[in-house]
Design a protein around this motif. Structure first.
Motif, mmCIF file in Angstrom:
data_model
loop_
_atom_site.group_PDB
_atom_site.id
_atom_site.type_symbol
_atom_site.label_atom_id
_atom_site.label_comp_id
_atom_site.label_asym_id
_atom_site.label_seq_id
_atom_site.Cartn_x
_atom_site.Cartn_y
_atom_site.Cartn_z
ATOM 1 N N UNK A 32 47.568 91.914 28.295
ATOM 2 C CA UNK A 32 47.422 93.369 28.311
ATOM 3 C C UNK A 32 45.957 93.705 28.078
ATOM 4 N N UNK A 33 45.588 94.922 28.398
ATOM 5 C CA UNK A 33 44.201 95.336 28.180
ATOM 6 C C UNK A 33 43.875 95.326 26.685
ATOM 7 N N UNK A 34 44.870 95.576 25.859
ATOM 8 C CA UNK A 34 44.668 95.531 24.400
ATOM 9 C C UNK A 34 44.322 94.108 23.965
ATOM 10 N N UNK A 35 44.990 93.124 24.544
ATOM 11 C CA UNK A 35 44.686 91.721 24.229
ATOM 12 C C UNK A 35 43.288 91.337 24.713
ATOM 13 N N UNK A 36 42.892 91.844 25.871
ATOM 14 C CA UNK A 36 41.565 91.541 26.405
ATOM 15 C C UNK A 36 40.459 92.171 25.560
ATOM 16 N N UNK A 45 37.410 102.349 26.560
ATOM 17 C CA UNK A 45 37.240 103.138 27.778
ATOM 18 C C UNK A 45 36.407 102.384 28.813
ATOM 19 N N UNK A 46 35.333 101.724 28.373
ATOM 20 C CA UNK A 46 34.498 100.943 29.296
ATOM 21 C C UNK A 46 35.279 99.762 29.855
ATOM 22 N N UNK A 47 36.039 99.092 28.997
ATOM 23 C CA UNK A 47 36.854 97.963 29.451
ATOM 24 C C UNK A 47 37.892 98.434 30.473
ATOM 25 N N UNK A 48 38.489 99.567 30.205
ATOM 26 C CA UNK A 48 39.479 100.126 31.122
ATOM 27 C C UNK A 48 38.854 100.423 32.483
ATOM 28 N N UNK A 49 37.621 100.899 32.483
ATOM 29 C CA UNK A 49 36.920 101.175 33.743
ATOM 30 C C UNK A 49 36.706 99.871 34.527
ATOM 31 N N UNK A 50 36.315 98.802 33.828
ATOM 32 C CA UNK A 50 36.133 97.509 34.494
ATOM 33 C C UNK A 50 37.459 97.008 35.078
#
Length: 113
Positions: A32-36, A45-50
């Motif tokens: 999940x994005x939370x794990x990443x 927010x930046x990670x989500x954009x990537x």
């Protein structure tokens, strides 16, 4: 039906180190994005954009599992780009092999080294 992979989008997505790291982390397992997020010193927010850029380039798949969205790697998108790189890699290797033959022939003709 899936759309064809846009090689330009793939190369553009691969141009960022954070996105390449996401791919490395998802190479062997989904997450999940939370794990990443624990692997990055950037905002969520930046990670989500990537992640969205990688998903737009079809490098990542996002699937809802329970209350989380799980990310996995779409290796087919990367394979298309690898084939493009391999084609040109083979071209240059063959060109250098031909150049070596020409250089070798000129040395045996008595040309100075």
């Amino acid at each position: 039906m899936s759309q064809p992979v846009d090689t330009d989008k793939v190369f553009s997505a691969l141009s960022d180190g954070n996105r390449r790291k996401i791919i490395e982390l998802l190479h062997n397992k989904e997450a999940s994005i939370i794990e990443l997020a624990e692997f990055f010193p950037i905002s969520f927010q930046a990670l989500s954009k990537h992640v969205n850029i990688l998903e737009s380039a079809q490098i990542l798949n996002k699937e809802k599992k329970g209350k989380y969205r799980v990310l996995s790697l779409n290796q087919k998108a990367l394979q298309t780009s690898l084939e493009w790189i391999s084609y040109y890699s083979n071209f240059w290797n063959e060109s250098f092999d031909k150049l070596n033959v020409i250089i070798g022939e000129s040395k045996t003709d008595g040309a100075p080294e």
